[in-house]
Design an enzyme around this catalytic site. Sequence first.
Site, PDB file in Angstrom:
ATOM      1  N   ASP A 177       0.859  -1.174   0.000  1.00  0.00           N
ATOM      2  CA  ASP A 177       0.000   0.000   0.000  1.00  0.00           C
ATOM      3  C   ASP A 177       0.905   1.236   0.000  1.00  0.00           C
ATOM      4  OD1 ASP A 177      -2.335   1.666   0.504  1.00  0.00           O
ATOM      5  OD2 ASP A 177      -1.550   1.820   2.552  1.00  0.00           O
TER       6      ASP A 177
ATOM      7  N   ASP B 110      -0.162   5.019   0.838  1.00  0.00           N
ATOM      8  CA  ASP B 110      -0.388   6.033   1.877  1.00  0.00           C
ATOM      9  C   ASP B 110      -0.532   5.378   3.243  1.00  0.00           C
ATOM     10  OD1 ASP B 110      -0.415   7.648  -0.347  1.00  0.00           O
ATOM     11  OD2 ASP B 110      -2.580   7.948  -0.352  1.00  0.00           O
TER      12      ASP B 110
HETATM   13 MG   LIG Z   1      -3.030   3.170   3.343  1.00  0.00          MG
END
Ligand SMILES: [Mg+2]
Length: 190
Positions: free
Chosen positions: A9, A11
């Site tokens: 992932d 962010d």
């Molecule tokens: Mg995230």
Amino acid sequence: MTRPAVFLDRDGTLIEERGYLSRLEDIELFPWTVDAVRALNDAGFATVVITNQAAIGRGIIDHAFLDQAHAAIDRTLAEGGARIDAYYVCPHHPEAQLSEYRVVCDCRKPQPGMILRACADLGLDPARSVMVGDRWLDVACGHAAGTRAVLLRTGHGSREAKAPPGDVNADAILNNLMEAVAWILRTCSR
Ligand SMILES: [Mg+2]
Ligand SMILES: [Zn+2]
């Protein structure tokens, strides 16, 4: 021959969570991100970012900004000898303001579409791979694609870890990406 991968992932996992990131100056890697990614590179894992970016469908950012943001992340990584092999982005949202992105797609996490596409494109083996993220939808996405999945306490993760959904279980819940890399190197055969 297929390779193992670590799906990341973006962010709250590689960089600080900033809501809808829309300014390059708001990109901030965690202090350990470069070393963590380089360790995965050196261990022979493909490193693939898997990111929901509904900000595109909402008209907050466009693909050109996203390319600039990822180029900026890549430059910082490269200064430390680290590399992301590919970025997969879901720009969709069922209620996107821009009609071309207003769809129920198969790629918005927790759907596994981005991981499955990356595996097909790059010759990756989900069964020997791990998804790492700061939200339960990252964990669910990894498991739906047939990978192991780790929840981090960075980004949204400390809050998420306190509220586990009934139907999703992480293979590990760890403090940050560097701890996840240590866990992966211990746990996964390459
Ligand atoms: Mg995230
Ligand atoms: Zn999508």
